[in-house]
Design an enzyme around this catalytic site. Sequence first.
Site, PDB file in Angstrom:
ATOM      1  N   GLY A   1      -2.185 -94.835   9.953  1.00 16.19           N
ATOM      2  CA  GLY A   1      -2.137 -93.764  11.030  1.00 16.19           C
ATOM      3  C   GLY A   1      -2.365 -92.543  10.562  1.00 16.19           C
ATOM      4  O   GLY A   1      -1.889 -91.570  10.996  1.00 16.19           O
TER       5      GLY A   1
ATOM      6  N   ASN B   1      -5.100 -90.772  10.477  1.00 10.95           N
ATOM      7  CA  ASN B   1      -6.052 -89.862  11.086  1.00 10.95           C
ATOM      8  C   ASN B   1      -5.656 -88.984  12.180  1.00 10.95           C
ATOM      9  O   ASN B   1      -6.113 -88.146  12.567  1.00 10.95           O
ATOM     10  CB  ASN B   1      -6.976 -91.112  11.898  1.00 10.95           C
ATOM     11  CG  ASN B   1      -6.251 -91.797  12.800  1.00 10.95           C
ATOM     12  OD1 ASN B   1      -5.581 -92.818  12.540  1.00 10.95           O
ATOM     13  ND2 ASN B   1      -6.433 -91.332  14.099  1.00 10.95           N
TER      14      ASN B   1
ATOM     15  N   GLY C   1      -1.566 -86.735  13.879  1.00  9.09           N
ATOM     16  CA  GLY C   1      -0.218 -86.450  13.818  1.00  9.09           C
ATOM     17  C   GLY C   1       0.418 -86.490  12.449  1.00  9.09           C
ATOM     18  O   GLY C   1      -0.215 -85.772  11.593  1.00  9.09           O
ATOM     19  N   ILE C   2       1.555 -86.654  12.308  1.00  5.51           N
ATOM     20  CA  ILE C   2       2.229 -86.514  11.008  1.00  5.51           C
ATOM     21  C   ILE C   2       1.576 -87.155   9.910  1.00  5.51           C
ATOM     22  O   ILE C   2       1.466 -86.720   8.778  1.00  5.51           O
ATOM     23  CB  ILE C   2       3.685 -87.346  11.073  1.00  5.51           C
ATOM     24  CG1 ILE C   2       4.496 -86.052  12.145  1.00  5.51           C
ATOM     25  CG2 ILE C   2       4.049 -87.241   9.850  1.00  5.51           C
ATOM     26  CD1 ILE C   2       5.904 -86.733  12.460  1.00  5.51           C
ATOM     27  N   GLY C   3       0.919 -88.492  10.296  1.00  9.77           N
ATOM     28  CA  GLY C   3       0.202 -89.316   9.264  1.00  9.77           C
ATOM     29  C   GLY C   3      -1.088 -88.272   8.504  1.00  9.77           C
ATOM     30  O   GLY C   3      -1.425 -88.463   7.499  1.00  9.77           O
TER      31      GLY C   3
ATOM     32  N   SER D   1      12.629 -92.420  12.801  1.00  6.40           N
ATOM     33  CA  SER D   1      12.350 -91.415  13.826  1.00  6.40           C
ATOM     34  C   SER D   1      13.865 -91.101  14.209  1.00  6.40           C
ATOM     35  O   SER D   1      14.930 -91.899  14.149  1.00  6.40           O
ATOM     36  CB  SER D   1      11.953 -92.062  14.869  1.00  6.40           C
ATOM     37  OG  SER D   1      12.130 -91.216  15.974  1.00  6.40           O
TER      38      SER D   1
ATOM     39  N   TYR E   1      10.886 -97.816  22.366  1.00  5.82           N
ATOM     40  CA  TYR E   1      10.083 -97.165  21.170  1.00  5.82           C
ATOM     41  C   TYR E   1      11.339 -97.071  19.953  1.00  5.82           C
ATOM     42  O   TYR E   1      10.974 -97.004  18.876  1.00  5.82           O
ATOM     43  CB  TYR E   1       9.690 -96.093  21.555  1.00  5.82           C
ATOM     44  CG  TYR E   1       9.391 -94.872  20.560  1.00  5.82           C
ATOM     45  CD1 TYR E   1       7.975 -95.213  19.695  1.00  5.82           C
ATOM     46  CD2 TYR E   1       9.921 -94.023  19.955  1.00  5.82           C
ATOM     47  CE1 TYR E   1       7.758 -94.488  18.643  1.00  5.82           C
ATOM     48  CE2 TYR E   1       9.651 -93.129  19.094  1.00  5.82           C
ATOM     49  CZ  TYR E   1       8.307 -93.489  18.296  1.00  5.82           C
ATOM     50  OH  TYR E   1       8.074 -92.584  17.137  1.00  5.82           O
TER      51      TYR E   1
END
Length: 321
Positions: A27, A29, A31-33, A156, A181
């Site tokens: 991931g 690409n 956000g945090i990633g 999280s 989630y």
Amino acid sequence: MSSTSSTPPWDVQQLPHAHDSVFLVTGGNAGIGYFVAEQLSATGATVVLGSRNPAKAEAATASIRSRVPGARVRAVRLDLADLPSLRTAVESLDAEHLDAVVHNAGVALDAPPRRVTEDGHELMFGTNHLGHFALTHWLMPLLSAAPAARIVTMGSIAAKSERLDLGDLQSRKNYRPKRTYGRSKLAQMYFGLELDRRLRAVNSTVASVVVHPGGALDSLTPSRPPVHARTAGARLCGAPAALLVQGKHAGAWPAVRAVLDPTVRGGQLWGPRAFSLRGKPQRQRAWNHLTDTSVAARLWEASRDLTGVDLVTIPGQPQSR
């Protein structure tokens, strides 16, 4: 990555060099990633973005290259919701070793209906946890080939108030998206800690570390067009929240430290310093429910059965079931 007495204090603005290292960020690409990948690229390492969307991956690699001169960054197609595809994805890395993987990619749904992956698993649990469980299986030979590789699992703060229902891991009963989630992220964190216990039991050179980003908001995140664009209105609206939380660039810091800092050890939990919500990364005490090894072991067995793969049977040699 061994610790020495001459190791300087950690500085998020002055990262150590890692020229010979290869890192994978799932991931990576967005956000945090994305910020994990951007920051790791500044160390001189080869950084691979795992992404299910080639167009978004291309935009992210272009953004990183524009900000990090000489960045060695590339992308591979990686869809954690499609378990049979993961072996091929790992083969496409075309690497002799892997010094770290950051298990960051995730799906977060805000409203019903309940959705499933290609394999029939609830989408968030199947992607966030089962996908990374299976991916680790296929990555083990590459990780074992590195001198001291690290598996960094992004948890999280939403998982802190949740508890796993081992009888309903797929949320078939009373499906609530936000709860599901949180439980999927909790499952990831249990996995990361249990994985390190099993790695230690077989004297593996690979270590597993769990991190979380605290409170990370888009409105406090610097723009990286076209990956992320923050409007003036969003910046103004988000300003009061900066007293308590932070942007996603700062949410990346615990994972980056877990990859690079030689003093970090397997089995640890790292997160933001101030109330676990914002600030520089520091080691934190594992939440009480995360220390329940019986829950972790039962989750492991269920994950093995659901994915059809086993881990840490023979160091570096995946054993399919």
